[in-house]
Design an enzyme around this catalytic site. Sequence first.
Site, PDB file in Angstrom:
ATOM      1  N   LYS A  14      20.619   8.863  -9.255  1.00 19.91           N
ATOM      2  CA  LYS A  14      20.807   7.478  -8.783  1.00 19.91           C
ATOM      3  C   LYS A  14      20.541   6.477  -9.920  1.00 19.91           C
ATOM      4  O   LYS A  14      21.308   5.557 -10.136  1.00 19.91           O
ATOM      5  CB  LYS A  14      19.856   7.142  -7.613  1.00 19.91           C
ATOM      6  CG  LYS A  14      19.999   8.032  -6.412  1.00 19.91           C
ATOM      7  CD  LYS A  14      19.097   7.569  -5.269  1.00 19.91           C
ATOM      8  CE  LYS A  14      17.615   7.588  -5.578  1.00 19.91           C
ATOM      9  NZ  LYS A  14      17.044   8.946  -5.780  1.00 19.91           N
ATOM     10  N   ARG A  89      14.231   3.818   1.992  1.00 26.36           N
ATOM     11  CA  ARG A  89      13.803   5.211   1.952  1.00 26.36           C
ATOM     12  C   ARG A  89      13.515   5.748   3.359  1.00 26.36           C
ATOM     13  O   ARG A  89      13.172   6.913   3.508  1.00 26.36           O
ATOM     14  CB  ARG A  89      12.486   5.344   1.188  1.00 26.36           C
ATOM     15  CG  ARG A  89      12.510   5.350  -0.326  1.00 26.36           C
ATOM     16  CD  ARG A  89      13.087   6.590  -0.938  1.00 26.36           C
ATOM     17  NE  ARG A  89      12.295   7.227  -1.956  1.00 26.36           N
ATOM     18  CZ  ARG A  89      12.281   6.907  -3.250  1.00 26.36           C
ATOM     19  NH1 ARG A  89      13.000   5.899  -3.694  1.00 26.36           N
ATOM     20  NH2 ARG A  89      11.562   7.595  -4.102  1.00 26.36           N
ATOM     21  N   ARG A 128      12.648  16.285 -16.993  1.00 29.04           N
ATOM     22  CA  ARG A 128      12.910  14.876 -17.289  1.00 29.04           C
ATOM     23  C   ARG A 128      11.808  14.286 -18.182  1.00 29.04           C
ATOM     24  O   ARG A 128      10.623  14.524 -17.940  1.00 29.04           O
ATOM     25  CB  ARG A 128      12.939  14.161 -15.935  1.00 29.04           C
ATOM     26  CG  ARG A 128      13.576  12.844 -15.910  1.00 29.04           C
ATOM     27  CD  ARG A 128      14.139  12.557 -14.541  1.00 29.04           C
ATOM     28  NE  ARG A 128      13.166  12.288 -13.494  1.00 29.04           N
ATOM     29  CZ  ARG A 128      13.509  11.800 -12.300  1.00 29.04           C
ATOM     30  NH1 ARG A 128      14.765  11.542 -12.017  1.00 29.04           N
ATOM     31  NH2 ARG A 128      12.591  11.586 -11.398  1.00 29.04           N
ATOM     32  N   ARG A 161       6.738  11.724 -16.295  1.00 26.74           N
ATOM     33  CA  ARG A 161       6.143  10.970 -15.183  1.00 26.74           C
ATOM     34  C   ARG A 161       5.164  11.870 -14.443  1.00 26.74           C
ATOM     35  O   ARG A 161       5.465  13.038 -14.199  1.00 26.74           O
ATOM     36  CB  ARG A 161       7.250  10.529 -14.214  1.00 26.74           C
ATOM     37  CG  ARG A 161       7.899   9.226 -14.588  1.00 26.74           C
ATOM     38  CD  ARG A 161       9.142   8.968 -13.778  1.00 26.74           C
ATOM     39  NE  ARG A 161       8.978   9.100 -12.327  1.00 26.74           N
ATOM     40  CZ  ARG A 161       9.951   8.848 -11.451  1.00 26.74           C
ATOM     41  NH1 ARG A 161      11.136   8.449 -11.878  1.00 26.74           N
ATOM     42  NH2 ARG A 161       9.741   8.968 -10.171  1.00 26.74           N
ATOM     43  N   ARG A 172       7.817  15.341  -2.820  1.00 25.07           N
ATOM     44  CA  ARG A 172       8.802  14.246  -2.773  1.00 25.07           C
ATOM     45  C   ARG A 172      10.107  14.708  -2.116  1.00 25.07           C
ATOM     46  O   ARG A 172      10.743  13.947  -1.391  1.00 25.07           O
ATOM     47  CB  ARG A 172       9.074  13.716  -4.188  1.00 25.07           C
ATOM     48  CG  ARG A 172       7.891  12.922  -4.734  1.00 25.07           C
ATOM     49  CD  ARG A 172       8.006  12.685  -6.226  1.00 25.07           C
ATOM     50  NE  ARG A 172       9.125  11.849  -6.573  1.00 25.07           N
ATOM     51  CZ  ARG A 172       9.691  11.830  -7.782  1.00 25.07           C
ATOM     52  NH1 ARG A 172       9.247  12.606  -8.737  1.00 25.07           N
ATOM     53  NH2 ARG A 172      10.697  11.014  -8.019  1.00 25.07           N
TER      54      ARG A 172
HETATM   55  P1  AMP Z   1      11.635   6.819  -7.533  1.00 24.18           P
HETATM   56  O1  AMP Z   1      11.524   6.384  -8.953  1.00 24.18           O
HETATM   57  O2  AMP Z   1      12.674   6.056  -6.757  1.00 24.18           O
HETATM   58  O3  AMP Z   1      11.773   8.305  -7.374  1.00 24.18           O
HETATM   59  O4  AMP Z   1      10.232   6.432  -6.831  1.00 24.18           O
HETATM   60  C1  AMP Z   1       9.001   6.940  -7.295  1.00 24.18           C
HETATM   61  C2  AMP Z   1       7.946   6.743  -6.222  1.00 24.18           C
HETATM   62  O5  AMP Z   1       7.808   5.344  -5.936  1.00 24.18           O
HETATM   63  C3  AMP Z   1       8.246   7.386  -4.879  1.00 24.18           C
HETATM   64  O6  AMP Z   1       7.883   8.763  -4.821  1.00 24.18           O
HETATM   65  C4  AMP Z   1       7.406   6.526  -3.939  1.00 24.18           C
HETATM   66  O7  AMP Z   1       6.027   6.864  -4.040  1.00 24.18           O
HETATM   67  C5  AMP Z   1       7.584   5.138  -4.553  1.00 24.18           C
HETATM   68  N1  AMP Z   1       8.756   4.438  -3.986  1.00 24.18           N
HETATM   69  C6  AMP Z   1       9.892   4.069  -4.632  1.00 24.18           C
HETATM   70  N2  AMP Z   1      10.735   3.451  -3.800  1.00 24.18           N
HETATM   71  C7  AMP Z   1      10.140   3.442  -2.586  1.00 24.18           C
HETATM   72  C8  AMP Z   1      10.508   2.965  -1.297  1.00 24.18           C
HETATM   73  N3  AMP Z   1      11.685   2.375  -1.074  1.00 24.18           N
HETATM   74  N4  AMP Z   1       9.619   3.130  -0.281  1.00 24.18           N
HETATM   75  C9  AMP Z   1       8.418   3.702  -0.472  1.00 24.18           C
HETATM   76  N5  AMP Z   1       8.003   4.195  -1.649  1.00 24.18           N
HETATM   77  C10 AMP Z   1       8.852   4.064  -2.701  1.00 24.18           C
END
Ligand code: AMP
Length: 220
Positions: A14, A89, A128, A161, A172
């Site tokens: 994404k 989400r 990554r 990360r 996740r």
């Molecule tokens: P991402 O980089 O989108 O994979 O997000 C990393 C982490 O940020 C996720 O595992 C969540 O802990 C938090 N996060 C990101 N976007 C959201 C969202 N829309 N709702 C809740 N937590 C989020």
Amino acid sequence: MCNCILLGPPGAGKGTQAKILTKRFGIPQISTGDILRAAVKEQTPMGIQAKKFMDEGALVPDSVVIGIVEERLVKPDCSSGFILDGFPRNVEQADALKQVLLRTGKSIEHVISISVDKEELLSRITGRRTCRSCGKGYHIAFDPPEVPDRCGECGGELYQRDDDREETIRKRLEVYEEQTAPLITYYGQESLLRNVQGTGSIEDIQSEIVGIVEGKGRNT
Ligand code: AMP
């Protein structure tokens, strides 16, 4: 106008696709994950609150992320379009987004769901690496830096990360299945959903997504 949502599990691409769309259409990428990571780095009150959820691979509370998106969508650079990456989400966030869009006179045109199977996701995410200075992404097997652990663009240090380690990723992916995947049905019922297979070259996936955004191709 391109108001779209990129939907998909962690590691589906994404962020990569959103960055290319941003350049191509001149519209911002709104990544709640990036915004939260920046807040964690700066140790803002929101970042301190979010960190424990992120480290566990859990979702940050809805009120926090909905607030972030609400504030971001009213900024002038979103007036000719935006790409939501990693939001919504869950169904509660999707309902809240509807309300925000109603209040601001905007609407979503496309929800693009990128699918990749679980084993491939695991190998993508564990490999990554990201540059601490400029944010450029690498993969230790598929897109390694020329000099190990150093960014080829700016020489910055590459890091993994915390939430990209295998135990956290499994969590996740579970969270995705339980909470986020139901949005495929949610947006399918609104006839906004388009499916894209997330395996293959970045360029091929990109041209499929661009076709959708530009209104070409068929509905799936
Ligand atoms: P991402 O980089 O989108 O994979 O997000 C990393 C982490 O940020 C996720 O595992 C969540 O802990 C938090 N996060 C990101 N976007 C959201 C969202 N829309 N709702 C809740 N937590 C989020």
